[in-house]
Scaffold this motif. Structure first.
Motif, short mmCIF file in Angstrom:
data_model
loop_
_atom_site.label_atom_id
_atom_site.label_comp_id
_atom_site.label_asym_id
_atom_site.label_seq_id
_atom_site.Cartn_x
_atom_site.Cartn_y
_atom_site.Cartn_z
N ILE A 208 0.81 -1.21 0.00
CA ILE A 208 0.00 0.00 0.00
C ILE A 208 0.85 1.27 0.00
N GLY A 209 2.06 1.22 0.59
CA GLY A 209 2.88 2.42 0.70
C GLY A 209 4.14 2.43 -0.14
N TRP A 210 4.70 1.27 -0.41
CA TRP A 210 5.97 1.20 -1.13
C TRP A 210 5.78 1.47 -2.62
N ARG A 211 6.63 2.28 -3.18
CA ARG A 211 6.77 2.46 -4.62
C ARG A 211 8.27 2.58 -4.91
N ASP A 212 8.65 2.29 -6.13
CA ASP A 212 10.06 2.38 -6.51
C ASP A 212 10.56 3.79 -6.24
N PRO A 213 11.61 3.94 -5.39
CA PRO A 213 12.06 5.29 -5.04
C PRO A 213 13.00 5.92 -6.05
N GLY A 214 13.41 5.18 -7.10
CA GLY A 214 14.35 5.73 -8.06
C GLY A 214 15.77 5.72 -7.53
N PHE A 215 16.65 6.41 -8.24
CA PHE A 215 18.07 6.46 -7.90
C PHE A 215 18.45 7.89 -7.53
N ILE A 216 19.10 8.04 -6.39
CA ILE A 216 19.42 9.34 -5.82
C ILE A 216 20.87 9.68 -6.16
N HIS A 217 21.06 10.77 -6.87
CA HIS A 217 22.39 11.21 -7.31
C HIS A 217 22.80 12.46 -6.55
N SER A 315 5.31 6.46 -0.07
CA SER A 315 6.55 6.97 -0.67
C SER A 315 6.33 8.04 -1.72
N TRP A 316 5.19 8.01 -2.42
CA TRP A 316 4.97 9.01 -3.48
C TRP A 316 4.85 10.43 -2.91
N LEU A 317 4.58 10.55 -1.61
CA LEU A 317 4.52 11.90 -1.03
C LEU A 317 5.90 12.53 -0.94
N TRP A 318 6.97 11.73 -0.85
CA TRP A 318 8.33 12.28 -0.98
C TRP A 318 8.51 12.88 -2.38
N ASP A 319 8.04 12.17 -3.41
CA ASP A 319 8.15 12.70 -4.77
C ASP A 319 7.37 14.01 -4.91
N GLN A 320 6.18 14.03 -4.32
CA GLN A 320 5.36 15.23 -4.38
C GLN A 320 6.07 16.40 -3.69
N PHE A 321 6.67 16.12 -2.53
CA PHE A 321 7.35 17.16 -1.77
C PHE A 321 8.53 17.74 -2.55
N PHE A 322 9.40 16.89 -3.06
CA PHE A 322 10.58 17.40 -3.76
C PHE A 322 10.21 18.13 -5.05
N SER A 323 9.15 17.69 -5.71
CA SER A 323 8.70 18.43 -6.88
C SER A 323 8.18 19.80 -6.49
N GLN A 324 7.53 19.89 -5.34
CA GLN A 324 6.97 21.16 -4.90
C GLN A 324 8.04 22.15 -4.48
N ILE A 325 9.11 21.66 -3.84
CA ILE A 325 10.14 22.60 -3.36
C ILE A 325 11.22 22.87 -4.40
N GLU A 326 11.23 22.15 -5.53
CA GLU A 326 12.32 22.35 -6.50
C GLU A 326 12.48 23.80 -6.93
N PRO A 327 11.40 24.57 -7.15
CA PRO A 327 11.62 25.98 -7.50
C PRO A 327 12.41 26.75 -6.44
N LEU A 328 12.30 26.36 -5.16
CA LEU A 328 13.11 26.96 -4.10
C LEU A 328 14.49 26.33 -4.03
N ALA A 329 14.47 25.00 -3.91
CA ALA A 329 15.69 24.26 -3.55
C ALA A 329 16.68 24.17 -4.69
N SER A 330 16.28 24.47 -5.91
CA SER A 330 17.24 24.53 -7.01
C SER A 330 17.94 25.88 -7.06
N LYS A 331 17.44 26.86 -6.28
CA LYS A 331 18.02 28.20 -6.23
C LYS A 331 18.83 28.43 -4.95
N LEU A 332 18.31 27.89 -3.82
CA LEU A 332 18.93 28.11 -2.51
C LEU A 332 19.24 26.76 -1.87
N PRO A 333 20.32 26.68 -1.09
CA PRO A 333 20.55 25.46 -0.31
C PRO A 333 19.36 25.20 0.61
N TYR A 334 18.93 23.94 0.68
CA TYR A 334 17.76 23.55 1.46
C TYR A 334 18.24 22.64 2.59
#
Length: 656
Positions: A208-217, A315-334
């Protein structure tokens, strides 16, 4: 009809009764490929007979997921034309590295199961009657580059780390340089990944909660010149490149400091799911982006002190979170520190008898996604004891301008004899106050709060015993905490006593999550406790928002920005001399911490008005702030419920 024909007729009728009623129901998509995370697809349906308000659309990824393992749902009644049996819903979706499919179900009042509930104790929709499945699957363009880009400082002033996510382990690099047409420097990224067996409990390790988390670089940009804007992109020729982003490097020659600070933000989803999500996080990100634009080429960073995504095993809520903060976190250290909803589980390694507050708040993640998805300075870690990767990003520090920032963990051992306490002691004793006259300590669970936080009382006692003496002895300027989902500013405190020694404590957990009841009683929540405001609590706000820290070697200013209007609702000023000043919407007032009062007249003056006048203004604004904050939060949540078309009501929870 003969007796021998009866079983055949019975089976025929039984078959007709249980045959899905989706022969005439169709589900179609406006497109089958999205370009990037956050792009929208229009889902259309028709042919639903006798539509019901409980008919619902399930969102699935991967498409092979069991009916009960949706990632989210929307009631068809959220479409204005649903009563005709036809309608449409537009959904912005993030890339989960597998295709999406969509299913329509009929759910009846008689099938509502009060034992099958979401986190707000609302019944989850039933899946017994499938009406239709989308003919097509939805995918994302290949070769379009990595997702979820975010920056962080390293231990070196002339470096910047960038992290991102892909669907494979192929080599990726970051190309960077001082202009967007000369990205001549290259750094190769390392890659990590965690697996389902690394999770320690359900729902994180369940279907119910696990999804493939991808590869973190992660890659480090080095030899950066001070205070210069750099441009960068991440990816590879085979896997595609991101668009070009930019940031401003740290400037060790400048005494200016700017940071955007908050706790407990979470993420918003365009659908309902098993776990409560945080609509107010959208406004928090919006207003910080406004502030970033106003900075120009000045460096700054973001500080998120625990309860990061509130994924809690989904796990998909982590994906949602990082997509939401990318406009911030790609400009400033998070930058982050760990909270209970990233880590806590019943068998965590450090759980003394008094630590009754450590439960299942991490949803079985046991700190693993948090530890790998971020890479903070320092090398702090603790073993999980489960065979999973060690828990990292626990405690560390760095200098920016005139401020020394310290991050601590309230979820792992901080008492006498621990590695963490030794780090805190050594770090605070080593601060060069000529270079950084201000010291800011940050952690998740607060040392001080006037919220009815009974469960954490034993921890606060231990924090007062083991941490506060170090804070007082080493003249910590400011202690920032999350966990309680409201803003509260205290006087300078030492053992619950206002005075001229000890840090000013401020609770800043108001960035998105809304479990915390407001300070005052509400007519529709008669059983909620009332939270009296003692003298040590100088300002309490009921509105969502964030804080903005600005400092030079002469003065540190912390401003509380409200989400409903983007304006400052309270301000704290601390001079390098140690004098503490408070400012709120009524004007400026000096705070005499030794008296424990708010609004006392002081060196800045009260403009000729009496102390009582300032008090009335401050009290009026406080009440207004509480009211607007509550109404704003309620409207935000009500809008989401209206979008899902259900009539269930969120209930109060003491879970932070």
């Amino acid at each position: 009809m003969t007796i021998s024909q009866a079983p055949f007729i019975f089976l025929l009728l039984l078959s007709a009764f249980f045959t899905p009623t989706h022969q005439n129901v169709s589900v179609s998509l406006s497109k089958t490929t999205l370009s990037k995370s956050g792009d929208s697809v229009l889902i259309q349906w028709s042919g639903v007979d006798s539509p019901s308000k409980l008919d619902w659309l399930g969102i699935y990824s991967p498409p092979s997921s069991h009916h009960d393992n949706f990632i989210g749902y929307k009631f068809l009644s959220s479409s204005p034309t649903w009563e005709s049996g036809s309608g449409s819903i537009s959904l912005p979706l993030v890339n989960l590295r597998s295709n999406y499919s969509f299913r329509i179900f009929r759910w009846t009042e008689a099938e509502v199961d009060q034992n099958h509930l979401d986190q707000d104790h609302n019944p989850l929709p039933g899946t017994a009657h499938l009406l239709a499945t989308s003919d097509d699957e939805l995918t994302f363009e290949s070769g379009r580059g990595p997702d979820q880009i975010h920056l962080s400082y390293t231990d070196a002033d002339d470096e910047m780390r960038v992290m991102f996510l892909t669907s494979d382990a192929g080599e990726r690099t970051v190309r960077y340089g001082p202009s967007d047409d000369s990205l001549d420097d290259v750094a190769v990224a390392h890659v990590e990944r965690y697996e389902r067996e690394h999770m320690c409990d359900s729902p994180a390790n369940a279907s119910i909660g696990w999804r493939d988390p991808g590869f973190i670089h992660g890659a480090v940009m080095t030899r950066l010149k001070k205070g210069l804007r750099y441009y960068y992109k991440v990816g590879s020729d085979n896997g595609g490149w991101s668009k070009t982003h930019s940031f401003v490097s740290r400037n060790g020659d400048s005494d200016e400091t700017t940071a955007f600070m908050f706790g407990d933000m979470g993420t918003a989803t365009p659908y309902a799911t098993f776990s409560r999500t945080q609509d107010e996080s959208i406004s928090t990100v919006k207003w910080i982006l406004r502030d970033i634009e106003a900075l120009g080429d000045k460096p700054a960073f973001v500080s998120h002190i625990g309860d990061i995504s509130y994924a809690r095993g989904y796990s998909w809520l982590w994906d949602q979170f990082f997509s939401q903060i990318e406009p911030l976190a790609s400009k400033l250290p998070y930058h982050v520190c760990i909270g209970n909803h990233e880590y806590d589980w019943p068998l965590q390694p450090w759980k003394p008898e008094w630590a009754t507050m450590y439960g299942k708040d991490g949803g079985g993640e046991c700190g693993v996604p948090y530890s790998l998805k971020f890479n903070m300075p320092g090398n702090s870690s603790e073993p999980t004891g489960t065979g999973a990767p060690a828990t990292r990003n626990l405690y560390y520090s760095f200098d920016v301008g005139s401020v020394h920032f310290v991050y601590i963990s309230t979820e792992t051992n901080f008492v006498q004899g621990s590695k963490q306490l030794e780090f805190i002691k050594r770090d605070l004793e080593g601060v060069d106050r000529r270079k950084t006259p201000f010291v800011v300590v940050q952690g998740h669970r607060p040392m001080y709060t006037t919220s009815n936080e009974r469960g954490d009382a034993p921890m606060r006692e231990k924090m007062l015993e083991h941490l506060e003496p170090l804070f007082v002895k080493n003249n910590v300027t400011l202690a920032l905490w999350g966990h309680v989902h409201r803003y509260e500013r205290f006087c300078q405190l030492n053992n619950y006593t206002c005075g001229s020694v000890g840090p000013v404590h401020v609770v800043i957990g108001m960035a998105g999550q809304d479990w915390q009841p407001i300070w005052e009683p509400r007519p529709d929540h008669l059983t909620d406790p009332i939270y009296p405001q003692p003298e040590r609590s100088l300002y309490r706000g009921g509105e969502f928002g964030y804080t903005r820290l600005v400092a030079t070697k002469q003065k540190l200013t912390l401003s509380y920005v409200g989400n409903h209007d983007g304006k400052v609702h309270d301000t704290l000023e601390i001079l390098a001399s140690g004098q503490v000043l408070g400012i709120n919407g009524a004007g400026i007032k000096a705070v005499d911490s030794s008296s424990g009062g708010a609004g006392e007249p002081g060196v800045i003056g009260d403009g000729g008005e009496s102390t009582f006048s300032w008090f009335v203004k401050g009290a009026s604004l406080l009440v207004l702030g509480i009211f607007v904050g509550y109404v704003g939060g309620y409207i935000s949540y009500a809008r989401k419920n209206a979008g899902t078309g259900n009539n269930w009501t969120p209930v109060k929870s003491e879970d932070m």
